[in-house]
Each structure stands twice: as structure tokens, then as C-alpha cells.
Design a protein around this motif. Sequence first.
Motif, PDB file in Angstrom:
ATOM      1  N   ASP A  49      68.382  -0.871  12.633  1.00 12.74           N
ATOM      2  CA  ASP A  49      68.728  -0.904  14.064  1.00 12.74           C
ATOM      3  C   ASP A  49      69.666   0.278  14.348  1.00 12.74           C
ATOM      4  O   ASP A  49      69.944   1.088  13.453  1.00 12.74           O
ATOM      5  CB  ASP A  49      69.356  -2.253  14.431  1.00 12.74           C
ATOM      6  CG  ASP A  49      70.607  -2.545  13.600  1.00 12.74           C
ATOM      7  OD1 ASP A  49      71.002  -1.668  12.789  1.00 12.74           O
ATOM      8  OD2 ASP A  49      71.186  -3.624  13.756  1.00 12.74           O
ATOM      9  N   VAL A  50      70.168   0.320  15.568  1.00 19.40           N
ATOM     10  CA  VAL A  50      71.025   1.447  15.963  1.00 19.40           C
ATOM     11  C   VAL A  50      72.269   1.519  15.077  1.00 19.40           C
ATOM     12  O   VAL A  50      72.648   2.589  14.571  1.00 19.40           O
ATOM     13  CB  VAL A  50      71.409   1.323  17.463  1.00 19.40           C
ATOM     14  CG1 VAL A  50      72.439   2.374  17.851  1.00 19.40           C
ATOM     15  CG2 VAL A  50      70.161   1.438  18.331  1.00 19.40           C
ATOM     16  N   ALA A  51      72.902   0.347  14.841  1.00 18.39           N
ATOM     17  CA  ALA A  51      74.164   0.343  14.080  1.00 18.39           C
ATOM     18  C   ALA A  51      73.934   0.840  12.651  1.00 18.39           C
ATOM     19  O   ALA A  51      74.731   1.633  12.120  1.00 18.39           O
ATOM     20  CB  ALA A  51      74.761  -1.064  14.077  1.00 18.39           C
ATOM     21  N   THR A  52      72.846   0.411  12.026  1.00 15.53           N
ATOM     22  CA  THR A  52      72.583   0.836  10.640  1.00 15.53           C
ATOM     23  C   THR A  52      72.272   2.332  10.595  1.00 15.53           C
ATOM     24  O   THR A  52      72.689   3.039   9.669  1.00 15.53           O
ATOM     25  CB  THR A  52      71.416   0.014  10.045  1.00 15.53           C
ATOM     26  OG1 THR A  52      71.710  -1.364  10.235  1.00 15.53           O
ATOM     27  CG2 THR A  52      71.214   0.299   8.574  1.00 15.53           C
ATOM     28  N   THR A  53      71.560   2.804  11.599  1.00 15.19           N
ATOM     29  CA  THR A  53      71.248   4.240  11.640  1.00 15.19           C
ATOM     30  C   THR A  53      72.538   5.041  11.765  1.00 15.19           C
ATOM     31  O   THR A  53      72.738   6.043  11.066  1.00 15.19           O
ATOM     32  CB  THR A  53      70.289   4.550  12.813  1.00 15.19           C
ATOM     33  OG1 THR A  53      69.198   3.633  12.754  1.00 15.19           O
ATOM     34  CG2 THR A  53      69.764   5.966  12.737  1.00 15.19           C
ATOM     35  N   ARG A  54      73.437   4.572  12.627  1.00 13.13           N
ATOM     36  CA  ARG A  54      74.711   5.292  12.782  1.00 13.13           C
ATOM     37  C   ARG A  54      75.535   5.237  11.493  1.00 13.13           C
ATOM     38  O   ARG A  54      76.242   6.179  11.146  1.00 13.13           O
ATOM     39  CB  ARG A  54      75.519   4.705  13.943  1.00 13.13           C
ATOM     40  CG  ARG A  54      74.845   4.933  15.282  1.00 13.13           C
ATOM     41  CD  ARG A  54      75.840   5.211  16.410  1.00 13.13           C
ATOM     42  NE  ARG A  54      75.209   5.093  17.714  1.00 13.13           N
ATOM     43  CZ  ARG A  54      74.432   6.017  18.275  1.00 13.13           C
ATOM     44  NH1 ARG A  54      74.189   7.145  17.648  1.00 13.13           N
ATOM     45  NH2 ARG A  54      73.889   5.818  19.464  1.00 13.13           N
TER      46      ARG A  54
END
Length: 510
Positions: A49-54
Amino acid sequence: MAQARESDNEERVVRHFINGREAAGSGKRSLPIHNPASGRIIGTVNLADVATTRQAIAAAREALPGWSRVTPLNRARVMFRFRDLVEQHADDISRLITMEHGKVFEDARGELTRGLEVVEFACGIPQLLKGEHSLNVGTDVDSHSMMQPVGVCAGITPFNFPAMVPMWMFPVAIACGNTFVLKPSEKDPGVSLYLAELLREAGLPDGVFNVLHGDKEAVDVLLTDPDVAAVSFVGSTPIAEYVYSTGCAHGKRVQALGGAKNHLVVMPDADPEQAASALMGAGYGSAGERCMAISVAVAVGDRVADALVEELRPRVEGLRIGDGLAERGLEMGPLISREHLDKVTGYVALGIEEGAEAVVDGRQRTFPELDGYFTGGTLFDRVTTDMRIYREEIFGPVLCVVRVPDYDTAVRIVNEHEFGNGTAIFTRDGDAARQFSQDIQVGMVGVNVPIPVPMAFHSFGGWKRSLFGPLHMHGPDGVRFYTRMKTVTARWPKGVRAGAGSEFFMPTMK
Ligand code: NAD
């Protein structure tokens, strides 16, 4: 490494690799991984998700200052160790490729070898980063140019070369002093995790190389996050174009390699048997799922076309097709997925509707012992350039023969096609071959070589809608892409002592 090495096992979960260790991530979505030869589920892959990508980008950002200061010689030493480790585990990695992708074992081994050649190229990085120096560009003034890392780089890769295409990117990027986030295809994600673990074993510091599994959600973060400096993409043209425009709009340097429709021109003086042998490997190897596969044979003259089709027909009918894990000596495996199989067989039906002559209809070949995504090879004759089976990328074991009256028409149709990845000419006439190499609007050209994939120390890339961006992959362009040039112009104290006054005009060297 246990995760990546498990065999056909439904319980297997392929996780991300962030900051030197596997991570489940906070994403709630996952996808099944199939063995295309059996159709069975052999694990699942977590989607970021976005958080893991960041989180992956942050790991790469934090590792950057330390890694970029490691001397090129010591960065090269990590590459040397990595090279040896991949070689040691080559059979294991190749089996994993066959299990998740379906290509036959020998083909998987070949892909890994081509990837390793880029690692070997990256081992020479101290030589490649020497920069330039000019003494006395002006009186007592010297200039030197240095090549510095660009920062955090991202790689987004397709399913068809799960080892080689990532290895076109990260060895050069890392050797140049960058840190890397790889987003491999979600269809065959296991190999990238295996390579990450070998890089760690080779001594690469945590965070320098990260693997993030995912789809558009993760890709969109990589394309827009200000901490990502450069994006390398390989995949289909619509996504390549999207990645290029979105990445550029967010200030990144981007190289995006897209789809292909590669033509092999058979001149009247070519040996039809040799041309047919070349076309078999180039058209049907890896089930046609190669961006450098030949999908169009352009026969110059009916005599050549008739001889070629005669040579090809029994070979296509007799293709040795099967499960690459169970058997050696096969020529072709299954397609990647049920969906892709339907797409390819749909194109075969369309070709017949459009009026092409199905010399061999691969759909008629049955595989009673195999439950995977298999189809036979298809050979179409009398294909014309207005047909969709000619214009569009099928990415399967389908070869179209187009008959043209002369060399000029052959060149014209290749040049008019929207893609320009690879092409080849088969001839004994040096003059025709030389002229072809110069006239053809395609990035990679073979003369009596059906799949002219440049070696690692040259660069790989197509023209037209097969590549967005100015720089090709690996080789000299790879080093250019993953470095920023800085030029220092220096005058040393003598000039200052002589009392250089203020200059208000555009400086020129005296
Ligand atoms: P693809 O374009 O579907 O996927 C490539 C990558 O993009 C994957 O990592 C995927 O997860 C991601 N992606 C897919 N849809 C996306 C979206 N909407 N937004 C953002 N990211 C997305 O390609 P594929 O089916 O995996 O691979 C086959 C294609 O790759 C063929 O067209 C082939 O010609 C091309 N290819 C080109 C080269 C080359 O060198 N030019 C090499 C290999 C493959």
C-alpha cells in the motif's frame, strides 16, 4: 532464503524486502502466484500500500549518504561477490523462474546468464566513473567533470524476464552509488527476493536494495514521491507511456521501455532452412513472450515465402512443448496466465477472421496431460499490414508471414510500424545488410542474427513507441542514466594572489 526456495507450496508467501529484511508491509491486499505449467496456486504475494511503499523509499533514502560515499572499488567488490553467489545458486534460481514464469529450464538459465553479464559490467564501475579532465582550459584554470549518483532509483519490471530485466537496472544503479527500490511483476515475484538475499549475503548494506511487490498503487507512489530521483521501467507501451509522462511531470528522470513487434526480413538470397531455424527460436522460444521475439517474417518474393512456410510448417507442428520443471530438452512452455492464454488464442481466431491463412493453428494442439496455460505454436501466412494481428503486439507463440515484392517495401513496412524495438535481415548480400542497418527505424538490428540483444557493455533499447526517454538500458547509457554530471572549473591561489577583480560580463577563458 528459505522463502524463495520453497517449491510448489500453496503456503508460501512472497513478502517485501525493506532495509535488509523481509517485511509483510501494512497492505491488506495480496495476489495468488500460479505455476503456469500446472495452473496450481504456488503461493501468494503481498501487495504494497502507500505506507509500505513510502517505507521502502525511506529505507533507500536513508541508506543513500553512506552508500554513495563507499568508494567505487568497494562497491565493485560487492558486485563481484554477488556475481559469484548468483552463479553458485544459478540452477536453483532458474528452477524458480521456470516454476513461476513457465519458460523452460534452459531458457531460464540463459536469462540469468544475460543478467549476470550486466553484473560483470557493473564490476568495472571504477573504470566507468573516471569522468573527464581538461588541464588549462584557461590560463591556470583546470576543469574536471565527475559523475555522481542521482539518488534513490526505482525499477518497475515486467513478468517475462523476472531475473534479467531487474538485472539490467539495479547492478548499474547500485554500482554508481545509488540506492534502489525494485517493483517486480506481481506475476512472478519470487526471484527478486532471492536476488535481494544474495545481495545482502554479498555484503550490500541494508536499505541499498529494496524489493516492493505491488501494482498501480505502489507504482503511483514511486512515480510521484519527491524522494525518488529516477525511474526505470520495462513493460507494455501504454504503461510505459504513463510511467514516462507521470514520472517526468514529477521531475524525475525516466527511461521507459515498451512493447514490440519485431520483423525479420528474409531476402531472396537467404538460405530458407537457416532462416526457418532462426525464426523457430526467435518466434516460439519462451512461448513468444519476449520483447525481442520475432513475430513477423517479411518474405521478399513469393519464392522465398513459399520455401519458408514449407520449412516452418513441420517445425511448428512438432514443437516440443511441456512443463520445464518435469522435463529437459523442451522448446517451449506455457503462457504466463489463463487470461493471457485467452488473449493469445483470441488473436489466433481474429487472424482467421481477418483473412490470414492459418498454416498451423496452435489452438488445435491439445495437452491432455497438462492442466496449465498451454497452446501450440501458430503460423499465419499471407498476413497484411492492415490486420490487427500484424499491427498489435500478441506476445505469444504466433508468427505472421508477410509477403512483399521487394526490399524497399520490406524496409517501408518495418519503418511504418509503431514499434521499433528489434529487427533482423537474413541475406548473403553485404550491401543490402549494410543499407538495412542504416535505413531501418529500429533500435536493435541483427544481420543474420535473429535476436540481436546487445551485450551488457552495449546498451539495450528500442525506437519509436518501444522506448520513452533518451537513454537505453545498461552499457554506457545505463551509466549515464544512473549518474549526474558535475563540472568543476578551478583556479588556484596564484590567480587570486594576482588579484582577480570582479567580472561583470559572461566569463570567457583568456
Ligand atoms: P505490464 O506493462 O503489464 O507490466 C509491467 C509492470 O508495470 C509490472 O511491474 C506491473 O505491475 C506494472 N503495471 C501494470 N499495470 C500498471 C498500471 N496500470 N499502472 C502502473 N503500473 C502498472 O507488462 P507485462 O505484461 O508484465 O510484460 C509484458 C510487456 O513488457 C510486453 O509488452 C513486452 O513487449 C514488454 N517488454 C518490453 C521489453 C523491452 O525491452 N522493450 C522487455 C521486456 C518486456
